[in-house]
Enzyme design. Structure first.
Site, PDB file in Angstrom:
ATOM      1  N   GLY A   1       0.257  -1.412   5.880  1.00 21.96           N
ATOM      2  CA  GLY A   1       0.852  -2.324   6.850  1.00 21.96           C
ATOM      3  C   GLY A   1       0.002  -3.569   6.968  1.00 21.96           C
TER       4      GLY A   1
ATOM      5  CB  CYS B   1      -0.898   0.078   1.228  1.00 19.90           C
ATOM      6  SG  CYS B   1      -1.895  -1.351   1.520  1.00 19.90           S
TER       7      CYS B   1
ATOM      8  CB  CYS C   1      11.989 -10.943   4.857  1.00 18.10           C
ATOM      9  SG  CYS C   1      12.661  -9.316   4.616  1.00 18.10           S
TER      10      CYS C   1
ATOM     11  CG  ASP D   1      17.497  -8.749  -9.456  1.00 16.09           C
ATOM     12  OD1 ASP D   1      16.945  -7.642  -9.284  1.00 16.09           O
ATOM     13  OD2 ASP D   1      16.881  -9.746  -9.899  1.00 16.09           O
TER      14      ASP D   1
ATOM     15  CB  SER E   1      14.643  -2.493  -8.270  1.00 18.73           C
ATOM     16  OG  SER E   1      14.510  -3.780  -8.800  1.00 18.73           O
TER      17      SER E   1
ATOM     18  CB  CYS F   1      10.398  -2.096   6.492  1.00 23.73           C
ATOM     19  SG  CYS F   1      10.655  -3.071   4.995  1.00 23.73           S
TER      20      CYS F   1
ATOM     21  N   GLY G   1       1.472   0.138  -4.962  1.00 19.66           N
ATOM     22  CA  GLY G   1       0.202  -0.564  -5.084  1.00 19.66           C
ATOM     23  C   GLY G   1      -0.461  -0.231  -6.404  1.00 19.66           C
TER      24      GLY G   1
ATOM     25  CB  CYS H   1       7.219  -9.608   4.896  1.00 24.99           C
ATOM     26  SG  CYS H   1       6.710  -8.061   5.680  1.00 24.99           S
TER      27      CYS H   1
HETATM   28  S1  SF4 Z   1       9.980  -8.654   7.213  1.00 24.65           S
HETATM   29 FE1  SF4 Z   1      11.297  -7.740   5.623  1.00 24.65          FE
HETATM   30  S2  SF4 Z   1       9.891  -6.758   4.179  1.00 24.65           S
HETATM   31 FE2  SF4 Z   1       8.745  -7.161   6.073  1.00 24.65          FE
HETATM   32  S3  SF4 Z   1       8.875  -5.301   7.266  1.00 24.65           S
HETATM   33 FE3  SF4 Z   1      10.542  -6.625   7.944  1.00 24.65          FE
HETATM   34  S4  SF4 Z   1      12.300  -6.077   6.629  1.00 24.65           S
HETATM   35 FE4  SF4 Z   1      10.462  -5.214   5.707  1.00 24.65          FE
END
Ligand code: SF4
Length: 496
Positions: free
Chosen positions: A133, A28, A473, A376, A314, A267, A54, A413
């Site tokens: 979120g 989002c 993650c 990448d 990216s 994040c 999004g 995540c």
């Molecule tokens: S798990 Fe990874 S993608 Fe999700 S908020 Fe944490 S750092 Fe970000």
């Protein structure tokens, strides 16, 4: 597209081409404005700048003293819906908020009623809310609310916030929102509005971003600074983790601290991939951070080669940093077709199978005979990486080396990013060596977690006892326990 069910994904749609889930997807983007003439136009432009966060659908709610609250929610891009004068005339007022969203794995075929902002009518007046979120205790909250008589209109977790507000005994809407958000676990950046107030909140850990801007006599809130730039707003500051701002045209910004203070866990993937490179996070240019990730990557994982190529778009800043640090020439060995989009052509099965070739093409003249380093941002399932490697070899490359600007993505995540189930993540089931063999490349290396922390400005690397960011993650260390997912059988990483 008018109200109704989501149409099936078109095979020539950019997202459909990428629908093998080989990128994590931010779910989002949010924007709000107060004290500006025709707020809806500012909101639409802000959402357009946040479209990368999004692309499935968007919505805008405005308030005008004569016309009251008005809303429009549509599937598709902002530019295809919120540029119509006929539609924008239905959204009058100097106060408005908006939301863009991705479809998540479980919500393909979503209905328009799942598209935000959500609106609630309370005894003290109406309020609209847009949420970026993910609420990690949403199942439990929804069950409790339904048992106590709440009637949900959508399948979205975010609607819990409206129902919790409805049940609060506080006398005004900002206080009801505080009450509601204290019950919510997980990650949330929220923009909301009443008849007179624009409200912005970040969860106590500050997992998802939210920034404050000033435009003329008015104010705005946005997921990223690139959405301030597009409307010529001045960047004021980030909303801090655990902060709620209540903004009116007359009194400006009032800051509240409704939550118990906790160490911030922004994040870290926003730096790597989600945010636009022209945005500023924590006072740092996202572009510059990504370039620095490339520098760290080259220091940690050097390799003899003739050419450094980004996987567009990216991977580009990291590839520039890698080339600079390694002294190996940078070149655009892969070219992205910028005009992928919906088309009237009815594709055949053959065209459908072209997959990534519809989006990316190899610059043969540059690649032929060279030892190529491909940079990448991440490897999720590895499907796209394999296809790109094949394209590069078909074009006559002598060697292919992958360098990845994030550590192996081994955990899903649960904080507002669409991730495949853990077993679908390549790094969850394979070692780096096994992934290298699986992709069929000459070498595969990821930046280390410490290297990533250094690149985002933490000179000493990651603080293991209290990590400065959310990096679940990569590390499997979740700053907020994903309660709903654990009930559904998700296994947390065993303590070391
Ligand atoms: S798990 Fe990874 S993608 Fe999700 S908020 Fe944490 S750092 Fe970000």
């Amino acid at each position: 597209m008018p109200d109704g069910n989501m149409p099936p994904a078109h095979p020539f749609d950019f997202d459909a081409v990428n629908s093998d889930g080989d990128k994590l997807k931010e779910e989002c983007g949010i924007f709000g404005a107060v004290g500006v003439t025709d707020a809806a136009n500012f909101v639409a432009l802000g959402l357009h700048a946040l479209q990368h966060r999004g692309q499935e659908a968007g919505g805008i709610v405005t308030y005008d003293p004569v016309e009251g609250f008005n809303s429009a929610r549509r599937f598709g891009y902002v530019r295809d819906n919120f540029t119509s004068q006929t539609l924008m005339k239905t959204l009058p007022g100097a106060l408005g908020i908006g939301h863009v969203r991705y479809s998540t794995a479980g919500s393909k075929g979503a209905a328009i009623r799942d598209v935000q902002p959500f609106f609630g009518e309370f005894s003290m007046g109406g309020a609209a809310i847009a949420h970026n979120g993910n609420i990690t205790n949403a199942d439990a909250l929804r069950r409790e609310l339904v048992e106590r008589g709440s009637i949900f209109q959508s399948s979205s977790d975010s609607e819990c916030i409206i129902h919790l507000m409805a049940r609060s005994l506080q006398r005004n809407i900002p206080e009801r929102m505080e009450d509601a958000l204290r019950r919510v676990e997980g990650a949330f950046s929220v923009v909301a509005m009443t008849r007179t107030k624009l409200i912005g909140v970040r969860d106590p850990l500050g997992v998802r971003p939210l920034v404050l801007g000033k435009i003329g006599e008015g104010w705005c809130l946005a997921s990223e600074t690139c959405a301030l730039d597009i409307i010529g707003a001045e960047y004021v500051r980030e909303i801090e983790p655990g902060e709620m701002v209540v903004i009116t045209a007359e009194d400006g910004v009032q800051s509240h601290r409704p939550f118990r203070p906790q160490p911030s866990k922004f994040c870290i993937f926003e730096h790597v991939y989600f945010s636009r490179p022209d945005s500023i996070i924590g006072g740092q240019s996202v572009y510059e951070t990504r370039r620095q990730i490339g520098v760290e990557l080259a220091r940690e994982n050097p390799v003899e080669a003739d050419l450094v190529c980004p996987v567009p778009d990216s991977g580009t800043p990291a590839a520039i940093g890698f080339a600079h640090e390694s002294g190996i020439p940078f070149g655009m060995g892969i070219i992205r077709n910028q005009y992928m989009g919906r088309t009237f052509i009815e594709p055949t099965e053959h065209i459908r199978n072209m997959g990534v070739r519809l989006k990316l093409n190899v610059n043969r003249a540059l690649i032929k005979g060279k030892r190529v380093i491909l940079v990448d941002d991440s490897v999720v399932r590895g499907t796209t990486s394999r296809k790109i490697k094949e394209m590069i070899l078909d074009a006559g490359a002598a060697e292919v080396h992958f360098r990845i600007a994030s550590p192996p993505t081994a955990w899903p995540c649960f904080y507002g990013v669409d991730t495949p189930q853990r077993e679908k993540l390549l790094a969850a089931t394979m070692s780096e060596e096994e992934m290298c063999q699986h992709l069929g490349v000459d070498s595969l290396k990821f930046i280390s977690l410490d290297g990533l922390y250094r690149a985002v400005g933490e000179a000493e690397g990651r603080d293991k006892s209290c990590p400065q960011y959310c990096d679940a993650c990569f590390s499997g260390e979740y700053p907020v326990e994903p309660a709903d997912m654990i009930k559904k059988g998700f296994q947390m990483k065993a303590a070391e």
